[in-house]
Design a protein around this motif. Structure first.
Motif, PDB file in Angstrom:
ATOM      1  N   ILE A  42      35.299 -32.958 -14.923  1.00 17.27           N
ATOM      2  CA  ILE A  42      35.221 -31.555 -15.338  1.00 17.27           C
ATOM      3  C   ILE A  42      34.342 -30.777 -14.367  1.00 17.27           C
ATOM      4  O   ILE A  42      34.664 -29.650 -13.972  1.00 17.27           O
ATOM      5  CB  ILE A  42      34.703 -31.438 -16.783  1.00 17.27           C
ATOM      6  N   THR A  43      33.233 -31.376 -13.953  1.00 18.92           N
ATOM      7  CA  THR A  43      32.368 -30.724 -12.966  1.00 18.92           C
ATOM      8  C   THR A  43      33.105 -30.520 -11.649  1.00 18.92           C
ATOM      9  O   THR A  43      32.978 -29.463 -11.009  1.00 18.92           O
ATOM     10  CB  THR A  43      31.101 -31.562 -12.739  1.00 18.92           C
ATOM     11  N   MET A  96      40.545 -28.171 -17.621  1.00 14.72           N
ATOM     12  CA  MET A  96      39.442 -28.887 -18.283  1.00 14.72           C
ATOM     13  C   MET A  96      39.975 -30.034 -19.134  1.00 14.72           C
ATOM     14  O   MET A  96      39.425 -31.140 -19.119  1.00 14.72           O
ATOM     15  CB  MET A  96      38.632 -27.935 -19.177  1.00 14.72           C
ATOM     16  N   ALA A 124      41.291 -32.829 -16.838  1.00 13.41           N
ATOM     17  CA  ALA A 124      40.177 -33.550 -16.209  1.00 13.41           C
ATOM     18  C   ALA A 124      39.510 -34.489 -17.208  1.00 13.41           C
ATOM     19  O   ALA A 124      39.207 -35.643 -16.884  1.00 13.41           O
ATOM     20  CB  ALA A 124      39.160 -32.563 -15.654  1.00 13.41           C
ATOM     21  N   ALA A 125      39.302 -34.021 -18.430  1.00 10.94           N
ATOM     22  CA  ALA A 125      38.677 -34.863 -19.448  1.00 10.94           C
ATOM     23  C   ALA A 125      39.582 -36.041 -19.815  1.00 10.94           C
ATOM     24  O   ALA A 125      39.116 -37.180 -19.929  1.00 10.94           O
ATOM     25  CB  ALA A 125      38.363 -34.038 -20.689  1.00 10.94           C
TER      26      ALA A 125
END
Length: 70
Positions: free
Chosen positions: A30-31, A44, A47-48
């Motif tokens: 996420i970063t 998001m 990505a998670a």
């Protein structure tokens, strides 16, 4: 003292390691997505999800190595 089967120990160890590795990898991805200016919800969630899926084999390998070398 009650004896526990090695498979049960491996499963428990895998669960503990996955509980740590899953959120860590999801947070890293996420970063990374935020760093690449992907500020939408879909990026998001992807990505998670990828972080949690990638953590499965990693946690299994780490738990296996710990179990074999203990």
């Amino acid at each position: 003292m009650k004896r526990v089967a090695p498979e049960a120990l491996m499963t428990r160890l895998f669960g503990i390691i996955y509980a740590l590795a899953g959120p860590t990898l999801a947070g890293i991805l996420i970063t990374a997505a935020l760093t690449m200016n992907m500020f939408n919800t879909k990026a998001m969630l992807v990505a998670a999800a990828v972080g949690f899926v990638v953590a499965l084999p990693i946690a299994w390998v780490v738990a296996k190595q710990i179990n074999e070398n203990a």
